[in-house]
Each structure stands twice: as C-alpha cells, then as structure tokens.
Scaffold this motif. Sequence first.
Motif, PDB file in Angstrom:
ATOM      1  N   PRO A 233       0.810  -1.231   0.000  1.00 41.52           N
ATOM      2  CA  PRO A 233       0.000   0.000   0.000  1.00 41.52           C
ATOM      3  C   PRO A 233       0.842   1.280   0.000  1.00 41.52           C
ATOM      4  O   PRO A 233       0.486   2.263  -0.652  1.00 41.52           O
ATOM      5  CB  PRO A 233      -0.825  -0.103   1.277  1.00 41.52           C
ATOM      6  N   LEU A 234       1.960   1.273   0.715  1.00 43.11           N
ATOM      7  CA  LEU A 234       2.807   2.458   0.769  1.00 43.11           C
ATOM      8  C   LEU A 234       3.444   2.741  -0.594  1.00 43.11           C
ATOM      9  O   LEU A 234       3.423   3.876  -1.072  1.00 43.11           O
ATOM     10  CB  LEU A 234       3.883   2.301   1.836  1.00 43.11           C
ATOM     11  N   LEU A 235       3.970   1.707  -1.233  1.00 41.07           N
ATOM     12  CA  LEU A 235       4.555   1.900  -2.554  1.00 41.07           C
ATOM     13  C   LEU A 235       3.479   2.249  -3.581  1.00 41.07           C
ATOM     14  O   LEU A 235       3.708   3.058  -4.480  1.00 41.07           O
ATOM     15  CB  LEU A 235       5.321   0.653  -2.986  1.00 41.07           C
ATOM     16  N   GLY A 236       2.304   1.677  -3.449  1.00 42.14           N
ATOM     17  CA  GLY A 236       1.194   2.018  -4.335  1.00 42.14           C
ATOM     18  C   GLY A 236       0.767   3.461  -4.159  1.00 42.14           C
ATOM     19  O   GLY A 236       0.459   4.155  -5.136  1.00 42.14           O
ATOM     20  N   PHE A 237       0.749   3.923  -2.908  1.00 46.68           N
ATOM     21  CA  PHE A 237       0.412   5.326  -2.646  1.00 46.68           C
ATOM     22  C   PHE A 237       1.414   6.252  -3.324  1.00 46.68           C
ATOM     23  O   PHE A 237       1.028   7.225  -3.981  1.00 46.68           O
ATOM     24  CB  PHE A 237       0.373   5.586  -1.136  1.00 46.68           C
ATOM     25  N   PHE A 238       2.711   5.944  -3.171  1.00 47.59           N
ATOM     26  CA  PHE A 238       3.732   6.780  -3.808  1.00 47.59           C
ATOM     27  C   PHE A 238       3.608   6.756  -5.331  1.00 47.59           C
ATOM     28  O   PHE A 238       3.793   7.769  -5.998  1.00 47.59           O
ATOM     29  CB  PHE A 238       5.138   6.335  -3.412  1.00 47.59           C
ATOM     30  N   THR A 239       3.294   5.595  -5.876  1.00 47.48           N
ATOM     31  CA  THR A 239       3.185   5.474  -7.332  1.00 47.48           C
ATOM     32  C   THR A 239       1.956   6.192  -7.860  1.00 47.48           C
ATOM     33  O   THR A 239       2.044   7.002  -8.784  1.00 47.48           O
ATOM     34  CB  THR A 239       3.137   3.991  -7.738  1.00 47.48           C
ATOM     35  N   PHE A 240       0.785   5.889  -7.291  1.00 46.51           N
ATOM     36  CA  PHE A 240      -0.465   6.409  -7.852  1.00 46.51           C
ATOM     37  C   PHE A 240      -0.738   7.872  -7.507  1.00 46.51           C
ATOM     38  O   PHE A 240      -1.557   8.514  -8.151  1.00 46.51           O
ATOM     39  CB  PHE A 240      -1.644   5.526  -7.433  1.00 46.51           C
ATOM     40  N   THR A 241      -0.071   8.397  -6.509  1.00 45.70           N
ATOM     41  CA  THR A 241      -0.196   9.835  -6.246  1.00 45.70           C
ATOM     42  C   THR A 241       1.002  10.602  -6.792  1.00 45.70           C
ATOM     43  O   THR A 241       0.874  11.765  -7.143  1.00 45.70           O
ATOM     44  CB  THR A 241      -0.339  10.122  -4.739  1.00 45.70           C
ATOM     45  N   GLY A 242       2.152   9.950  -6.877  1.00 43.34           N
ATOM     46  CA  GLY A 242       3.369  10.635  -7.306  1.00 43.34           C
ATOM     47  C   GLY A 242       3.385  10.996  -8.774  1.00 43.34           C
ATOM     48  O   GLY A 242       3.820  12.087  -9.155  1.00 43.34           O
ATOM     49  N   ILE A 243       2.909  10.090  -9.625  1.00 46.54           N
ATOM     50  CA  ILE A 243       2.940  10.357 -11.065  1.00 46.54           C
ATOM     51  C   ILE A 243       2.002  11.502 -11.437  1.00 46.54           C
ATOM     52  O   ILE A 243       2.419  12.437 -12.124  1.00 46.54           O
ATOM     53  CB  ILE A 243       2.659   9.067 -11.858  1.00 46.54           C
ATOM     54  N   PRO A 244       0.731  11.513 -10.985  1.00 51.24           N
ATOM     55  CA  PRO A 244      -0.117  12.673 -11.309  1.00 51.24           C
ATOM     56  C   PRO A 244       0.379  13.973 -10.662  1.00 51.24           C
ATOM     57  O   PRO A 244       0.306  15.048 -11.266  1.00 51.24           O
ATOM     58  CB  PRO A 244      -1.499  12.301 -10.770  1.00 51.24           C
ATOM     59  N   PHE A 245       0.891  13.866  -9.432  1.00 48.35           N
ATOM     60  CA  PHE A 245       1.392  15.066  -8.758  1.00 48.35           C
ATOM     61  C   PHE A 245       2.615  15.615  -9.477  1.00 48.35           C
ATOM     62  O   PHE A 245       2.793  16.833  -9.581  1.00 48.35           O
ATOM     63  CB  PHE A 245       1.713  14.757  -7.293  1.00 48.35           C
ATOM     64  N   SER A 246       3.443  14.734 -10.008  1.00 48.72           N
ATOM     65  CA  SER A 246       4.598  15.175 -10.790  1.00 48.72           C
ATOM     66  C   SER A 246       4.152  15.902 -12.049  1.00 48.72           C
ATOM     67  O   SER A 246       4.723  16.931 -12.419  1.00 48.72           O
ATOM     68  CB  SER A 246       5.460  13.975 -11.153  1.00 48.72           C
TER      69      SER A 246
END
Length: 142
Positions: free
Chosen positions: A105-118
């Motif tokens: 879940p932590l890595l998924g959070f970073f992935t699924f929020t990080g790409i759009p936020f970037s």
Amino acid sequence: MGTRIGKSNSSNRFVVVGVTQGSTDSSKSDEAIPSWAKPDSDEPPPWARDQPNNNTSGQGFVIPFYVYLLASAITAIAAIGSIFEYVNQRPVFGVLSSDSVFYAPLLGFFTFTGIPFSGFLWFKSVQAANKEAEEQDKRDGY
C-alpha cells in the motif's frame, strides 16, 4: 570593384548599399524608434528602469518555475522508483521489509499519487515560466 592580377595582401570586399526613396526622410523612420532609444533621450531603457514596487502586496511570495520543475523531477523519480522497488521486492532503505502488510500500500500510494502530482508540478512550472516571460516582455516594452 575589379579583380587584381598578381600578389596582393588586401582582401577583396563586395559592398552593397541600398537606398530607397523613403529612407532619406528621417521623420518617417523615427516613428519606429522607441523614445528611450533616441540619441538625445535621458529616458533609460525598459530593462534598466528601477521598479522596486512592481509586485503588489496581495500576491505574496511567488515560487519560481525552477522550484516547481525540480519538485516535479524528484516526485517522478520517487514514483518510478517505487514501481521498481515493488517489482524487485528488495527494499532500498530497509524501513519496511517486503513481507510487511504496509509494503505494497505504501509503494502504491507513492506510485499512484506521485505520477499525477509530478505532472501537476510540471504544469505549474510551465505556467510560472510563461508568467515570468510575459512580465519580462511587459518590462521590455513588448
């Protein structure tokens, strides 16, 4: 100009001078010259004018475009790194092991929020750069 025969150290130059009927009339050509560029003007050019209070107090601190761009790059690297860490199942920093309940879940959070936020930060950097360019154009008189 002619061609010289023999040895000569001087270089041959070809000069073209164009004169139109309107180019001799200086009053017509002065219209295109800005007032600060005229020889007898004491007005400084737009980029040399002192503008200490150009920003209004309501704007506050404006973040430069390169800060948005740097944050976008770091966020994208972290998001893509999270994908690689999940695929390889090898924790880089050892904070969470791969058998932990919170690992995916932590890595998924970073992935699924990080790409759009970037992408959002990149878009904000483009907006900020365009705004700065427009303000510079206004100061330059364009």
